[in-house]
Design an enzyme around this catalytic site. Structure first.
Site, mmCIF file in Angstrom:
data_model
loop_
_atom_site.group_PDB
_atom_site.id
_atom_site.type_symbol
_atom_site.label_atom_id
_atom_site.label_comp_id
_atom_site.label_asym_id
_atom_site.label_seq_id
_atom_site.Cartn_x
_atom_site.Cartn_y
_atom_site.Cartn_z
ATOM 1 N N SER A 11 7.108 -4.411 -4.844
ATOM 2 C CA SER A 11 6.462 -4.401 -3.521
ATOM 3 C C SER A 11 7.484 -4.425 -2.390
ATOM 4 C CB SER A 11 5.571 -5.635 -3.366
ATOM 5 O OG SER A 11 4.676 -5.716 -4.421
ATOM 6 N N GLU A 47 -1.696 -5.421 -19.923
ATOM 7 C CA GLU A 47 -1.806 -6.416 -18.865
ATOM 8 C C GLU A 47 -3.216 -6.446 -18.291
ATOM 9 O OE1 GLU A 47 0.285 -5.717 -15.247
ATOM 10 O OE2 GLU A 47 0.781 -7.825 -15.005
HETATM 11 C C1 LIG Z 1 1.290 -14.599 -6.252
HETATM 12 C C2 LIG Z 1 1.840 -13.209 -6.090
HETATM 13 C C3 LIG Z 1 2.995 -12.845 -6.779
HETATM 14 C C4 LIG Z 1 3.540 -11.568 -6.596
HETATM 15 N N1 LIG Z 1 4.701 -11.251 -7.267
HETATM 16 C C5 LIG Z 1 5.261 -10.039 -7.070
HETATM 17 C C6 LIG Z 1 6.512 -9.717 -7.712
HETATM 18 O O1 LIG Z 1 7.097 -10.523 -8.432
HETATM 19 N N2 LIG Z 1 7.053 -8.509 -7.480
HETATM 20 C C7 LIG Z 1 6.437 -7.571 -6.699
HETATM 21 O O2 LIG Z 1 6.966 -6.476 -6.569
HETATM 22 N N3 LIG Z 1 5.258 -7.847 -6.069
HETATM 23 C C8 LIG Z 1 4.660 -9.065 -6.239
HETATM 24 N N4 LIG Z 1 3.479 -9.376 -5.600
HETATM 25 C C9 LIG Z 1 2.929 -8.424 -4.644
HETATM 26 C C10 LIG Z 1 1.640 -7.778 -5.051
HETATM 27 O O3 LIG Z 1 1.866 -6.804 -6.026
HETATM 28 C C11 LIG Z 1 1.014 -7.221 -3.784
HETATM 29 O O4 LIG Z 1 0.641 -8.316 -2.974
HETATM 30 C C12 LIG Z 1 -0.190 -6.373 -4.060
HETATM 31 O O5 LIG Z 1 0.184 -5.181 -4.677
HETATM 32 C C13 LIG Z 1 -0.960 -6.053 -2.753
HETATM 33 O O6 LIG Z 1 -0.110 -5.467 -1.831
HETATM 34 P P1 LIG Z 1 0.055 -6.032 -0.324
HETATM 35 O O7 LIG Z 1 0.264 -7.513 -0.398
HETATM 36 O O8 LIG Z 1 1.081 -5.216 0.353
HETATM 37 O O9 LIG Z 1 -1.350 -5.817 0.346
HETATM 38 P P2 LIG Z 1 -1.923 -4.460 0.942
HETATM 39 O O10 LIG Z 1 -1.736 -3.357 -0.029
HETATM 40 O O11 LIG Z 1 -1.395 -4.291 2.319
HETATM 41 O O12 LIG Z 1 -3.458 -4.806 1.008
HETATM 42 C C14 LIG Z 1 -4.018 -5.675 2.016
HETATM 43 C C15 LIG Z 1 -5.519 -5.731 1.786
HETATM 44 O O13 LIG Z 1 -6.070 -4.412 1.959
HETATM 45 C C16 LIG Z 1 -6.764 -4.006 0.789
HETATM 46 N N5 LIG Z 1 -6.549 -2.571 0.546
HETATM 47 C C17 LIG Z 1 -5.366 -1.919 0.474
HETATM 48 N N6 LIG Z 1 -5.573 -0.618 0.197
HETATM 49 C C18 LIG Z 1 -6.900 -0.452 0.057
HETATM 50 C C19 LIG Z 1 -7.742 0.655 -0.258
HETATM 51 N N7 LIG Z 1 -7.230 1.858 -0.497
HETATM 52 N N8 LIG Z 1 -9.090 0.454 -0.318
HETATM 53 C C20 LIG Z 1 -9.620 -0.777 -0.091
HETATM 54 N N9 LIG Z 1 -8.881 -1.872 0.221
HETATM 55 C C21 LIG Z 1 -7.540 -1.724 0.289
HETATM 56 C C22 LIG Z 1 -6.155 -4.825 -0.338
HETATM 57 O O14 LIG Z 1 -7.021 -4.965 -1.417
HETATM 58 C C23 LIG Z 1 -5.888 -6.157 0.351
HETATM 59 O O15 LIG Z 1 -7.053 -6.936 0.415
HETATM 60 C C24 LIG Z 1 2.908 -10.633 -5.753
HETATM 61 C C25 LIG Z 1 1.735 -11.002 -5.078
HETATM 62 C C26 LIG Z 1 1.207 -12.269 -5.218
HETATM 63 C C27 LIG Z 1 -0.037 -12.629 -4.473
#
Ligand SMILES: Cc1cc2nc3c(=O)[nH]c(=O)nc-3n(C[C@H](O)[C@H](O)[C@H](O)COP(=O)(O)OP(=O)(O)OC[C@H]3O[C@@H](n4cnc5c(N)ncnc54)[C@H](O)[C@@H]3O)c2cc1C
Length: 383
Positions: free
Chosen positions: A126, A242
């Site tokens: 991410s 997974e």
């Molecule tokens: C506890 C935890 C551990 C993590 N560990 C890692 C790690 O070790 N390495 C790593 O790389 N990442 C990690 N992550 C990141 C995780 O993979 C991302 O948080 C996740 O992919 C969501 O991306 P974002 O946070 O950028 O949210 P966004 O993608 O910006 O989304 C924000 C909101 O919008 C919604 N949304 C986005 N796109 C759409 C769509 N097309 N349609 C409808 N709704 C949508 C999402 O569902 C969410 O509610 C971790 C996250 C958490 C919470």
């Protein structure tokens, strides 16, 4: 070497349960935070000595070589006994990728070091602006002689501050026609001047994930896994198991058991509205467990799971959240207090369970994204 798959499921479950119940340190049961490696090192050493660090890896690479049915049993028993997820990104994520796509030299070098935890890994996927839409990632890696030079930023990198290595997706061809193309998979050391790690505090006050800044970070060319510019396909290829693991019912089942004990101790069942909501949650947990069994049976028969498996993750995480909300409610005015609340002789950290439930609907593919998958691939709704 034992061939675990020759055992009956019942025998295998008994063996795994016996080992966990006799060997797992009591003070590590149901930990509410992700531990640093030092905290669980003694447990890791026991697992390593037994050859149980990597249940899903083939035996020839030092794994247990379990088939799907046995693997599910192993994970179910782990969760049932409240065994903490160790520093397992090496075993769960980068190891299987190296096994499938790595060169012989990469396998010989990295796999034993992953098993022994001589290398401890974090996942750099991410980025700000690339989460659900991961293919948007902008971290660049350019070849200079025999080294990649990497510039960019990763975020939400779990336990980066306690890792020796990072595996990451980087853009190696910025001119590729589609954003999914031109992405490569690299391994790099964390202890180098080009990498700065800044921890992010969670709601619960824990330091579990980080920002990772890459400013002319370097890694040798031989740390490219798989083909250059083909990292996207590889990174996605290994998600299928997974998808069921993350939807396993134990999360909600364990929380329901805790809720019942806690609510009894606090007299919450005298309130008919609470009783109703508890019954609803208990039925949701039962329904989910029945659905899970259906998917698990499919896996045991060696069938590939369809997109409908996304239902599991949505259902279990949202039920888990509702149960932890009921815990806070049952705690009454104490519900906003961090730290264990006493019920009889038992202390229960209600607020930390509530916090623990929050991110489950985000990681492993946010629930909105899982709903999009169901809408498109299962219900065939238009965009
Ligand atoms: C506890 C935890 C551990 C993590 N560990 C890692 C790690 O070790 N390495 C790593 O790389 N990442 C990690 N992550 C990141 C995780 O993979 C991302 O948080 C996740 O992919 C969501 O991306 P974002 O946070 O950028 O949210 P966004 O993608 O910006 O989304 C924000 C909101 O919008 C919604 N949304 C986005 N796109 C759409 C769509 N097309 N349609 C409808 N709704 C949508 C999402 O569902 C969410 O509610 C971790 C996250 C958490 C919470």
């Amino acid at each position: 070497m034992t061939d675990w798959n020759q055992m009956s499921d019942a025998e295998f479950r008994k063996e795994v349960r016996r080992f966990f119940e006799t060997e797992y340190p009591a003070e590590l049961r149901n930990l509410s935070h992700r531990p640093k490696f030092a905290e669980i090192e003694h447990w890791h050493k026991k697992l390593h000595a037994k050859g149980w660090v990597a249940p899903a890896w083939p035996a020839e690479y030092g794994g247990m070589g379990l088939n799907a049915a046995k693997l599910l049993i192993f994970y179910e028993e782990q969760q049932r006994w409240g065994i903490v997820r160790g520093r397992d990104m090496g075993v769960q994520m980068v190891g299987p990728l190296i096994i499938k796509y790595g060169t012989q030299a990469q396998k010989d070098y990295w796999l034993p070091r992953i098993l022994s935890c001589e290398t401890i890994w974090c996942q750099g996927y991410s980025e700000p602006g690339a989460g659900s839409d991961l293919a948007n990632l902008r971290t660049r890696a350019a070849l200079e002689g025999d080294e990649f030079v990497i510039n960019g930023q990763k975020i939400w990198t779990t336990m980066a501050h306690d890792s020796t290595h990072i595996f990451m997706l980087v853009r190696t061809d910025p001119n590729a026609p589609k954003k999914q193309q031109g992405i490569s998979f690299l391994l790099a050391r964390m202890d180098q001047p080009g990498i700065t790690v800044r921890t992010i505090k969670t709601l619960a006050g824990e330091e579990e994930f980080c920002e990772v800044f890459l400013d002319n970070a370097r890694t040798p060319r031989e740390n490219l896994v798989g083909e250059m510019n083909k990292g996207w396909t590889m990174a996605k290829a290994l998600l299928s198991f997974e998808r069921i693991f993350i939807g396993s019912p134990n999360l909600a089942q364990n929380a329901l058991i805790q809720l019942e004990g806690f609510a009894r101790g606090r007299g919450a069942f005298e309130d008919p509205v609470f009783r109703d909501r508890f019954a609803q949650a208990a039925l949701d947990v039962e329904d989910h467990a029945a659905l899970y069994t259906r998917f698990a049976d499919q896996l045991k028969r060696g069938e590939t799971l369809g997109s409908d498996v996304s239902m599991l993750k949505i259902w279990v995480t949202e039920t888990f959240q509702r149960i932890t909300e009921l815990m806070v409610e049952a705690a009454g005015p104490d519900g906003g207090t961090l730290g264990p609340l006493q019920v009889g002789n038992v202390g229960m950290d209600v607020l930390s369970s509530f916090y623990k439930a929050r991110p489950t609907t985000i990681y492993g593919g946010a629930n909105e994204i899982q709903r999009n998958i169901l809408a498109k691939a299962v219900l065939e709704l238009p965009d």
